[in-house]
Design a protein around this motif. Sequence first.
Motif, PDB file in Angstrom:
ATOM      1  N   LYS A 274       0.859  -1.179   0.000  1.00  0.00           N
ATOM      2  CA  LYS A 274       0.000   0.000   0.000  1.00  0.00           C
ATOM      3  C   LYS A 274       0.898   1.232   0.000  1.00  0.00           C
ATOM      4  O   LYS A 274       1.881   1.293   0.739  1.00  0.00           O
ATOM      5  CB  LYS A 274      -0.910   0.009   1.230  1.00  0.00           C
ATOM      6  N   LEU A 275       0.570   2.181  -0.831  1.00  0.00           N
ATOM      7  CA  LEU A 275       1.365   3.399  -0.907  1.00  0.00           C
ATOM      8  C   LEU A 275       0.885   4.418   0.121  1.00  0.00           C
ATOM      9  O   LEU A 275      -0.321   4.642   0.271  1.00  0.00           O
ATOM     10  CB  LEU A 275       1.262   4.007  -2.308  1.00  0.00           C
ATOM     11  N   GLY A 276       1.833   5.029   0.822  1.00  0.00           N
ATOM     12  CA  GLY A 276       1.483   6.061   1.791  1.00  0.00           C
ATOM     13  C   GLY A 276       1.276   7.408   1.146  1.00  0.00           C
ATOM     14  O   GLY A 276       0.685   8.316   1.743  1.00  0.00           O
ATOM     15  N   LYS A 277       1.770   7.555  -0.106  1.00  0.00           N
ATOM     16  CA  LYS A 277       1.596   8.808  -0.832  1.00  0.00           C
ATOM     17  C   LYS A 277       1.770   8.532  -2.324  1.00  0.00           C
ATOM     18  O   LYS A 277       2.313   7.505  -2.725  1.00  0.00           O
ATOM     19  CB  LYS A 277       2.622   9.849  -0.375  1.00  0.00           C
ATOM     20  N   THR A 278       1.305   9.460  -3.123  1.00  0.00           N
ATOM     21  CA  THR A 278       1.509   9.373  -4.568  1.00  0.00           C
ATOM     22  C   THR A 278       2.930   9.843  -4.880  1.00  0.00           C
ATOM     23  O   THR A 278       3.389  10.862  -4.350  1.00  0.00           O
ATOM     24  CB  THR A 278       0.480  10.237  -5.311  1.00  0.00           C
ATOM     25  N   SER A 456       3.407   7.732 -10.566  1.00  0.00           N
ATOM     26  CA  SER A 456       3.283   8.451 -11.837  1.00  0.00           C
ATOM     27  C   SER A 456       4.673   8.554 -12.462  1.00  0.00           C
ATOM     28  O   SER A 456       5.616   9.010 -11.814  1.00  0.00           O
ATOM     29  CB  SER A 456       2.709   9.850 -11.608  1.00  0.00           C
ATOM     30  N   ALA A 457       4.808   8.123 -13.712  1.00  0.00           N
ATOM     31  CA  ALA A 457       6.095   8.194 -14.417  1.00  0.00           C
ATOM     32  C   ALA A 457       5.913   8.951 -15.724  1.00  0.00           C
ATOM     33  O   ALA A 457       5.206   8.495 -16.622  1.00  0.00           O
ATOM     34  CB  ALA A 457       6.627   6.790 -14.692  1.00  0.00           C
ATOM     35  N   SER A 458       6.535  10.124 -15.810  1.00  0.00           N
ATOM     36  CA  SER A 458       6.503  10.942 -17.030  1.00  0.00           C
ATOM     37  C   SER A 458       7.788  10.699 -17.810  1.00  0.00           C
ATOM     38  O   SER A 458       8.876  11.033 -17.330  1.00  0.00           O
ATOM     39  CB  SER A 458       6.395  12.430 -16.688  1.00  0.00           C
ATOM     40  N   PHE A 459       7.678  10.119 -18.988  1.00  0.00           N
ATOM     41  CA  PHE A 459       8.832   9.940 -19.865  1.00  0.00           C
ATOM     42  C   PHE A 459       8.673  10.903 -21.040  1.00  0.00           C
ATOM     43  O   PHE A 459       7.714  10.803 -21.810  1.00  0.00           O
ATOM     44  CB  PHE A 459       8.922   8.496 -20.359  1.00  0.00           C
ATOM     45  N   VAL A 460       9.607  11.854 -21.123  1.00  0.00           N
ATOM     46  CA  VAL A 460       9.503  12.902 -22.142  1.00  0.00           C
ATOM     47  C   VAL A 460      10.769  12.913 -22.997  1.00  0.00           C
ATOM     48  O   VAL A 460      11.842  12.494 -22.536  1.00  0.00           O
ATOM     49  CB  VAL A 460       9.294  14.282 -21.488  1.00  0.00           C
ATOM     50  N   PRO A 461      10.667  13.384 -24.247  1.00  0.00           N
ATOM     51  CA  PRO A 461      11.878  13.481 -25.079  1.00  0.00           C
ATOM     52  C   PRO A 461      12.910  14.404 -24.446  1.00  0.00           C
ATOM     53  O   PRO A 461      12.559  15.335 -23.711  1.00  0.00           O
ATOM     54  CB  PRO A 461      11.348  14.059 -26.393  1.00  0.00           C
ATOM     55  N   GLN A 462      14.166  14.148 -24.735  1.00  0.00           N
ATOM     56  CA  GLN A 462      15.227  14.998 -24.192  1.00  0.00           C
ATOM     57  C   GLN A 462      15.001  16.449 -24.588  1.00  0.00           C
ATOM     58  O   GLN A 462      14.648  16.742 -25.732  1.00  0.00           O
ATOM     59  CB  GLN A 462      16.591  14.532 -24.694  1.00  0.00           C
ATOM     60  N   GLY A 463      15.173  17.340 -23.610  1.00  0.00           N
ATOM     61  CA  GLY A 463      14.998  18.761 -23.872  1.00  0.00           C
ATOM     62  C   GLY A 463      13.559  19.222 -23.783  1.00  0.00           C
ATOM     63  O   GLY A 463      13.268  20.397 -24.020  1.00  0.00           O
ATOM     64  N   GLN A 464      12.619  18.318 -23.426  1.00  0.00           N
ATOM     65  CA  GLN A 464      11.207  18.687 -23.329  1.00  0.00           C
ATOM     66  C   GLN A 464      10.660  18.428 -21.912  1.00  0.00           C
ATOM     67  O   GLN A 464       9.534  17.997 -21.724  1.00  0.00           O
ATOM     68  CB  GLN A 464      10.382  17.920 -24.368  1.00  0.00           C
ATOM     69  N   LEU A 465      11.491  18.732 -20.906  1.00  0.00           N
ATOM     70  CA  LEU A 465      11.110  18.507 -19.521  1.00  0.00           C
ATOM     71  C   LEU A 465       9.818  19.218 -19.112  1.00  0.00           C
ATOM     72  O   LEU A 465       9.054  18.677 -18.295  1.00  0.00           O
ATOM     73  CB  LEU A 465      12.262  18.923 -18.592  1.00  0.00           C
ATOM     74  N   LEU A 467       7.111  19.187 -20.394  1.00  0.00           N
ATOM     75  CA  LEU A 467       5.954  18.332 -20.693  1.00  0.00           C
ATOM     76  C   LEU A 467       5.644  17.356 -19.565  1.00  0.00           C
ATOM     77  O   LEU A 467       4.567  16.755 -19.539  1.00  0.00           O
ATOM     78  CB  LEU A 467       6.179  17.546 -21.992  1.00  0.00           C
ATOM     79  N   ALA A 468       6.583  17.161 -18.624  1.00  0.00           N
ATOM     80  CA  ALA A 468       6.367  16.212 -17.530  1.00  0.00           C
ATOM     81  C   ALA A 468       5.300  16.739 -16.570  1.00  0.00           C
ATOM     82  O   ALA A 468       5.056  17.949 -16.476  1.00  0.00           O
ATOM     83  CB  ALA A 468       7.672  15.970 -16.775  1.00  0.00           C
ATOM     84  N   VAL A 469       4.680  15.800 -15.860  1.00  0.00           N
ATOM     85  CA  VAL A 469       3.660  16.170 -14.877  1.00  0.00           C
ATOM     86  C   VAL A 469       4.268  17.098 -13.825  1.00  0.00           C
ATOM     87  O   VAL A 469       5.397  16.892 -13.363  1.00  0.00           O
ATOM     88  CB  VAL A 469       3.088  14.896 -14.215  1.00  0.00           C
ATOM     89  N   GLU A 470       3.533  18.112 -13.446  1.00  0.00           N
ATOM     90  CA  GLU A 470       4.017  19.088 -12.469  1.00  0.00           C
ATOM     91  C   GLU A 470       4.336  18.409 -11.142  1.00  0.00           C
ATOM     92  O   GLU A 470       3.587  17.564 -10.652  1.00  0.00           O
ATOM     93  CB  GLU A 470       2.956  20.173 -12.253  1.00  0.00           C
ATOM     94  N   GLY A 471       5.472  18.784 -10.573  1.00  0.00           N
ATOM     95  CA  GLY A 471       5.886  18.247  -9.278  1.00  0.00           C
ATOM     96  C   GLY A 471       6.645  16.937  -9.357  1.00  0.00           C
ATOM     97  O   GLY A 471       7.031  16.385  -8.323  1.00  0.00           O
ATOM     98  N   ALA A 472       6.863  16.423 -10.587  1.00  0.00           N
ATOM     99  CA  ALA A 472       7.587  15.159 -10.732  1.00  0.00           C
ATOM    100  C   ALA A 472       9.068  15.346 -10.411  1.00  0.00           C
ATOM    101  O   ALA A 472       9.661  16.392 -10.716  1.00  0.00           O
ATOM    102  CB  ALA A 472       7.428  14.617 -12.143  1.00  0.00           C
ATOM    103  N   GLU A 473       9.643  14.353  -9.764  1.00  0.00           N
ATOM    104  CA  GLU A 473      11.065  14.371  -9.425  1.00  0.00           C
ATOM    105  C   GLU A 473      11.838  13.456 -10.371  1.00  0.00           C
ATOM    106  O   GLU A 473      11.292  12.494 -10.901  1.00  0.00           O
ATOM    107  CB  GLU A 473      11.253  13.921  -7.980  1.00  0.00           C
TER     108      GLU A 473
END
Length: 952
Positions: A274-278, A456-465, A467-473
Motif C-alpha cells: 500500500k502506498l502512503g503517498k503518490t 506516476s512516471a513521465s517519460f519525455v523526449p530529451q529537452g522537453q522537460l 511536458l512532464a507532470v508538475e511536481g515530478a522528481e
Amino acid sequence: MKFKRLTLAVTAGLFGLSASIYANQATSASPVISANINVQSQAVRLDFQKFQLDNGLEVIFHLDSSDPVVAVTLAAHVGSSREKRGRTGFAHLFEHLLFLESENLGKGGLDKMSARIGGSGANGSTSRDVTNYMQTVPNDALEKMIWAEADKLGYFINTVTDPVLAKEKEVVKNEKRQRVDNRPYGHVFDVVSTNLYPASHPYSWLPIGSLEDLQAATLQDVKEFYARWYVPNNTTLVISGDFDPKQARQWVEKYFNDIPKGTEVPAQVKREVKLGKTKKLYHEDKFATVPQLTQVWPTPAKFHPDTYVLDILIKLLVDSKDAPLYNELVEKQKLTSDVALFDYRSELASELFLMVTAFDGVDLDMVHNAINQGFERFEKEQFTDADIDRIKAGLETEFYQNLSSVVGKGINLADYNLLADDPEMINKEIEFIRQVTKEDVWRVYNQYIKDKHYISASFVPQGQLPLAVEGAEKANITEEAVVMGQEASFDTSKQQSYAKTPSSFDRSVEPPYGKMPVVPVPDVVESQLSNGMRVSSIYTDEVPLVEFKLRIDGGMLFDARGKSGTANLLADMLNRGTASKKPAELEKAIKQLGSKIDVYATEQSITVNSSALARNFDATIALVSEMLLQPRWDEQEFALAKSAVQSQLQQRLSNPQAIAEQKMKEIIYPVGHPLSHSLTGDEQSVQNITLADIQAFHREKIAPQLANIHVAGAVQHEQIVKSLAKLQKSWPKSALAAPKVALPKMPQHSKVYFYDMPGAKQSTLYIAQPALLATDSDFYRAQVMNYILGGGSFASRLTQQLREGKGYTYGIGSGFDASQHASLFIINTSVRTNVTYEALALVKEIVEQYSSTFTPTDLTTTQEYYLKSNARRFETLSAKIGVLTNMAMLDLPKNYVQQRAKQVQALTVPEVQKLAQQHIHPDKLVYVVVGDAQTQLAGLSKLGLGEVVKLN
C-alpha cells in the motif's frame, strides 16, 4: 524470421490476466443486428491426471488426440522473487543456461535435438515467480523429450564453466539493451518497480536484473542458486497431447526418479503493498520522440477473487470508444490515439498499469487531468448488466482460444499447479469470471483506484522537460556505458571436461523414436462464389470456435503516387463504424457476440481477421459484410485516424528497426515504386490524403474477384457458403485486375549505409538483396536451403556463431520475405555497439562460405526438421488458416504439404549448395546499419565494401 526466445514473459491464466488490454475499438448502445445470435455459453472441461514422484516432482498429463503432437513443459517455481538484492537476474540467466548443454545431451543441448526431431523450437520464459521451458514435438519424440528434460533438471550444472557463464552474460546483456536500454520508454517498468515496492521486496527489481549484479556473478553463485531452486520438489512437469499415459509414466519414472529431492522449499507469502503517498517521477528519454505518462496502482496478488473483477473493470474503462477513459483521452480531448490498461499479475502482489503515449508536444498534465475526468465520467455515467454480459462473452472466446494448442494448455496447467497449488483452476477461472456482478465492480474500483495513491512516471523526449507532470522528481535510472575495447574475452569452443553425475543407468544413449506418427491431412473444401470470391475451409470441432481470414489482394500496391498510406487509412476506417452503426455501436455488436473483427492493410493486401464462437459465425459474417461494404465515412473519425498515423510516424523516428527497414526499401526499390514507401506513408503523403481519396480507393480497389476467405473451425463448408450469400449478392464482380509491380534490380555490388542514432547502446544490422518470388518453382527449396544459414534459429550458423559463440547478440536470423508480388532475402539482428564491425565481418564471412561448407550432416538436420515438423502443421486453427492462405496466394494444390515433403526428401548436398549460389549473393548484399556514428562509422571501412554512405 523467428529467432528469439519468449524470455521475461509473465505467465498468465486463461483470460490474459497479465496481458495488456489495448483500447482501439468501440462500445455503446446499439440496435440488435439482424443475424441469428446465440448467447448461451457452453461448458468445456479440460481433463487431466496428476501424480507425484518420491522426490517431489509433480507430473500432470492431459490427453488431446486431435493431432499427433505432444507438448512438454518443465516449470520451476523460481523467478526473480527468489533472488536477493545484489544477486539479481539469476533466474533469467538460468533460463538461458539450461538450453546450452547438459551432461548427456551434449553441447548445443535441447536446441540441437529440437532441430533433429522436428520440434517447435525449445523455448523458455522467466517471470517474477516461474521459469518455464516448453516445446511441442511430434509424438514419436516424447521419450527423447522426457530424457532431455530430466537431463536439464538433474544433470546440467557440471557443464557450466567460467567461459560458458561469461558468454551467456553477454547474451543477457544484449537482451537488456534490446528490450530496455536501446528503446523508447524502456525504463518505465524499472522506475515503477523501484518506487512502488520497498528495497527489501523482490519485486523492486525486474526479472532481467541488474547488469552490475550479472557481471559480478561467480560460478559458485550460479551453482548455489541451481542447487537451491532447480530441484524436483520445486518443479512441475506437464505432458499434453497425443500419447499413451501408461507408457509416458514409465518413462517419467525412469528418467526422473534418480534425481534427488532438494531442500524443502517454503511456500511464498503474499507481500501486497500500500502506498502512503503518490509518487511522481520523470525521465528525459533520449530515444523517445513523444511523451508518455504511466500511472500505476497496487492491486492484489494473482488468483485473488478481486482479480477477476479487475478483468471486467479494465474493459469497462478502456475497451470501447464509449469507455470513459478511452473516450475522454482519445475521442473528446484528442491527446492520444490509444490507451493501455492492464493488470500485471504475480504471485506475491500485482499492479494496475495505465499507459498513455501522447501526441507530439502534449503536456502530460493535460493527460493526467483527462484521466481524472475519465474516472469521474465512469462514476457518473454508470454501466449496465448488459455491458458486463458482453464483456464475459468476449472472455469466453479468449478462454477457448487459450485451449487451442497443447503447449498453451501445458503452460497454464503448470502455472496453476505451481502458483495456486491447484491445476483444476484451469476449469474454475471461467466460472469466477461469470460470477462477477455490478456490485463487485464498484467495490473493486473503490478499493483499488478511487482516490488511492499511485506511481506516476513521465517519460519525455530529451529537452522537453516542461511536458512532464508538475511536481515530478527525477527518476534514478542507471544506464550502461558500452565502451570500445572493453569486450569480454572467452572461448566456448574448447571441449570442457567435468565430472558426471551418478545415475542408476547409462543416460548417454539417446532414446529411440517411437512409432512414426501418421500426419492427418485435413479435408480442405473449396468453392468459388458467383462474384469471383474463393472460399476454402477446414472443419474441426475440437473447440466450439471458428477463425477466418478474408484477404483482398492489392493493399499498398494500389496506393497512388504521393499518397502512400491510403490503403492503411482505408483499413482503419473500415473498423470505425458502418452506415447504420456509429463506431461504438459497431463495437458493441461485435462484442455482444463474443467475436473479434480486425481490418488491416499490408503492403500487398487488405485483410479481415476474425474469431468467433462457432454458434455466432453467421452473425459475425453479417457484421464483416456490413463493415466491408457499408463504411461510415465519418469526417471526425477520419481526422482521428490520420492523427493516429502521424503519431506512429513520429514514434518510428526513434525505432532503429523501423528506420533500418524503411531505409532498406528506399535503397532496394527505385523512386516511385510502391514498395519503396512505408505502409503508413510519410508525413507529407498522409497530409495529402483526403476522405475522398479513401472513398475512391474503396470504390475502385476493393473487389471480390481479388478476395479469398479461409475458414477453420466448427462450421461446415455448406454453412459457410450459406452465410456468405448476402455478401455475394451485395458485392458484384468488377473489371479490376490484380496489381502488377516491377521487380527491383539486383545491386551491382555490396554497399554499406549508416544511419546515425547518437548514444545508441546497440547497432541494428539489416542486410538484404532482391530475391525470388514465392511463386517461383525454386522458392520452397530455397527456404529449406536457408535453414542452416539462419532460418533454423538455434540450429543455424548465424545464431551459433554470433550469439552462442561470440555473445554479440540476443538473436539473429535470415529468411526470404516473399509473396507473389515481391521478395527480399534478409539478415537481421541487433548487436552491442562496440562489436558492430566484428559482427558485420562475421556475418559477411558466414554468408560467403555457406554454399561451399554445407555438409551431409547439415542436410540431415534440415531434412529431419522439415519432415518431422509436418506433424505440427495443422495443430491450431491459425495453423490451418495458414495452410489455406498458402494454397490461395501461391496457387498450391490441396496436398502441397506432402508434395513439399517429397522435395525435401529428394534434396542432395550439391543441390543445396547450388540453391545457395543461385539465390544468395554475398557480393550484392546491401548493408544498413543504425547506430552510433561517432564510435562506429569509421571502423566499417575495414569491411572492404567501399566508402560508407551516410543516410542522415
